[in-house]
Design a protein around this motif. Structure first.
Motif, mmCIF file in Angstrom:
data_model
loop_
_atom_site.group_PDB
_atom_site.id
_atom_site.type_symbol
_atom_site.label_atom_id
_atom_site.label_comp_id
_atom_site.label_asym_id
_atom_site.label_seq_id
_atom_site.Cartn_x
_atom_site.Cartn_y
_atom_site.Cartn_z
ATOM 1 N N VAL A 120 0.827 -1.205 0.000
ATOM 2 C CA VAL A 120 0.000 0.000 0.000
ATOM 3 C C VAL A 120 0.861 1.254 0.000
ATOM 4 O O VAL A 120 0.651 2.178 -0.795
ATOM 5 N N VAL A 121 1.863 1.271 0.874
ATOM 6 C CA VAL A 121 2.666 2.485 1.073
ATOM 7 C C VAL A 121 3.523 2.811 -0.148
ATOM 8 O O VAL A 121 3.546 3.959 -0.615
ATOM 9 N N LEU A 122 4.228 1.833 -0.691
ATOM 10 C CA LEU A 122 5.171 2.119 -1.774
ATOM 11 C C LEU A 122 4.491 2.651 -3.030
ATOM 12 O O LEU A 122 4.927 3.666 -3.593
ATOM 13 N N PRO A 123 3.387 2.030 -3.512
ATOM 14 C CA PRO A 123 2.712 2.622 -4.676
ATOM 15 C C PRO A 123 2.134 4.000 -4.380
ATOM 16 O O PRO A 123 2.122 4.874 -5.253
ATOM 17 N N ALA A 124 1.653 4.202 -3.145
ATOM 18 C CA ALA A 124 1.080 5.505 -2.804
ATOM 19 C C ALA A 124 2.144 6.592 -2.836
ATOM 20 O O ALA A 124 1.922 7.695 -3.347
ATOM 21 N N VAL A 125 3.327 6.290 -2.297
ATOM 22 C CA VAL A 125 4.414 7.275 -2.305
ATOM 23 C C VAL A 125 4.893 7.521 -3.733
ATOM 24 O O VAL A 125 5.171 8.660 -4.124
ATOM 25 N N SER A 126 4.967 6.449 -4.526
ATOM 26 C CA SER A 126 5.368 6.611 -5.922
ATOM 27 C C SER A 126 4.363 7.478 -6.677
ATOM 28 O O SER A 126 4.743 8.359 -7.459
ATOM 29 N N GLY A 127 3.066 7.238 -6.429
ATOM 30 C CA GLY A 127 2.044 8.059 -7.067
ATOM 31 C C GLY A 127 2.125 9.504 -6.636
ATOM 32 O O GLY A 127 1.943 10.425 -7.446
ATOM 33 N N LEU A 128 2.400 9.731 -5.349
ATOM 34 C CA LEU A 128 2.557 11.094 -4.840
ATOM 35 C C LEU A 128 3.709 11.798 -5.549
ATOM 36 O O LEU A 128 3.590 12.965 -5.952
ATOM 37 N N GLN A 129 4.807 11.094 -5.707
ATOM 38 C CA GLN A 129 5.965 11.690 -6.371
ATOM 39 C C GLN A 129 5.637 12.058 -7.818
ATOM 40 O O GLN A 129 5.978 13.148 -8.294
ATOM 41 N N GLU A 130 4.961 11.153 -8.527
ATOM 42 C CA GLU A 130 4.608 11.426 -9.921
ATOM 43 C C GLU A 130 3.669 12.625 -10.027
ATOM 44 O O GLU A 130 3.825 13.481 -10.904
ATOM 45 N N GLU A 131 2.689 12.687 -9.134
ATOM 46 C CA GLU A 131 1.741 13.802 -9.163
ATOM 47 C C GLU A 131 2.431 15.118 -8.831
ATOM 48 O O GLU A 131 2.138 16.157 -9.445
ATOM 49 N N ALA A 132 3.349 15.080 -7.867
ATOM 50 C CA ALA A 132 4.061 16.300 -7.498
ATOM 51 C C ALA A 132 4.907 16.806 -8.664
ATOM 52 O O ALA A 132 4.965 18.016 -8.925
ATOM 53 N N VAL A 133 5.552 15.890 -9.374
ATOM 54 C CA VAL A 133 6.360 16.282 -10.531
ATOM 55 C C VAL A 133 5.480 16.904 -11.609
ATOM 56 O O VAL A 133 5.822 17.942 -12.193
ATOM 57 N N ARG A 134 4.330 16.270 -11.870
ATOM 58 C CA ARG A 134 3.419 16.823 -12.886
ATOM 59 C C ARG A 134 2.896 18.186 -12.460
ATOM 60 O O ARG A 134 2.765 19.102 -13.273
ATOM 61 N N PHE A 135 2.581 18.320 -11.185
ATOM 62 C CA PHE A 135 2.069 19.595 -10.688
ATOM 63 C C PHE A 135 3.119 20.691 -10.818
ATOM 64 O O PHE A 135 2.836 21.815 -11.249
ATOM 65 N N ALA A 136 4.355 20.365 -10.447
ATOM 66 C CA ALA A 136 5.430 21.352 -10.547
ATOM 67 C C ALA A 136 5.710 21.727 -11.993
ATOM 68 O O ALA A 136 6.029 22.871 -12.307
#
Length: 311
Positions: free
Chosen positions: A72-88
């Motif tokens: 649960v944690v690892l995909p969620a953190v990976s998704g957070l990172q991808e979203e943050a990069v797209r947002f930035a």
């Protein structure tokens, strides 16, 4: 030592490799270094995570607990990172991430969400597996799951996700337009006892429910072809089989859909989300859009007759 994400990745790599030697190779480490790191992780977590044997390693009960959380944690953190990069990069917050199984509602829901917020970056993921879609929401990779279940069967991940019924429909028979029963307003399941069948795959209980309904009607299906939707439609069009579909199945050349007498099978469309997820506050609006998409799909369905039309 505090537990870090890299430690969870190490534990996952060992479990996936099945041995410390193979895991060390995959991680680019020497086996003694990996063994030492695993011991430090185990001391931090309070006990052994793996049992070592001649054939490799297997997780202990504690290891299973850690692996379950890591999935649960690892995909969620990976998704957070991808979203943050797209947002930035783009300066726009990600829109809802929708997961669904085969059916007409996902497209309608995407259309409504995009119309309501043209700047929203709606994304979709589809699978034949209701469980896979639900696990995506649990893991934080998806915000909403749009799936279906047979009758009153529980949805997948019922203890972790919040589920609400979008609508419920009778299951229809799908026949070639030249089938002897195609002119009927409805068809009894027993009248199709000699037919071969086709249906899309799934990991819910629909196959068992269909088999039970056939037994109650006095027969066992001679053969069921599992195939993608386009192949199912083709098999029906050429008269190779009859099919099963939802009441929302769209009008298709060479195919008619008819209700089964007495509605022996019911399909419930469900919307699921994580109650603590980022999109939980939007669930009511998404549910309303999904219900609207269902109403539109039903109005356009192949099985709709003049008698179904509103006064």
């Amino acid at each position: 030592m505090d537990l870090e994400l890299r430690h969870l990745k190490t534990v996952r790599a060992i479990a996936e490799a099945g041995s410390l030697t193979r895991a060390a190779t995959a991680l680019g480490l020497a086996q003694p270094a990996l063994s030492a790191q695993l011991k430090r992780i185990e001391r931090t977590l309070g006990g052994p995570l793996f049992v070592r044997g001649r054939d490799g390693v297997r997780a202990t009960a504690l290891g299973d607990l850690v692996l379950d959380r890591a999935r649960v944690v690892l995909p969620a953190v990976s998704g957070l990172q991808e979203e943050a990069v797209r947002f930035a990069r783009d300066g726009a917050a990600p829109g809802p991430r929708l997961g669904g199984t085969h059916g007409p509602l996902l497209g309608g829901l995407v259309d409504r969400l995009a119309r309501a917020d043209p700047d929203a970056r709606v994304s979709t993921y589809t699978s034949w597996s209701e469980r896979e879609v639900a696990r995506g929401v649990v893991a934080g990779r998806l915000d909403f799951a749009l799936v279906g279940v047979c009758g009153e069967s529980p949805p997948p991940e019922a203890g972790r996700l919040a589920w609400t019924e979008v609508a419920r429909d009778p299951v229809y028979a799908m026949l070639a337009s030249g089938h002897p029963l195609a002119a009927r307003a409805q068809v009894a399941l027993a009248e199709l006892a000699a037919e071969e069948w086709t249906d899309v795959p799934g990991d819910g209980c629909f196959g068992d429910c269909f088999a039970a309904a056939c037994v109650r009607s006095g027969f066992t299906p001679a053969r069921v072809y599992e195939a993608d939707t386009a192949s199912c439609v083709h098999l029906v069009q050429v008269g190779r089989a009859v099919g099963l579909c939802r009441a929302t199945f769209p009008a298709t050349p060479g195919v008619v859909t008819r209700p089964l007498t007495g509605a022996p099978l019911i399909w419930r469309h469900l919307l699921g989300w994580h109650p603590e997820g980022r999109a939980a506050g939007r669930a009511a609006a998404v549910l309303a859009y999904a219900r609207d998409a269902h109403a539109e799909a039903l109005a356009r369905s192949a099985g709709r007759t003049p008698a179904d039309a509103p006064p």
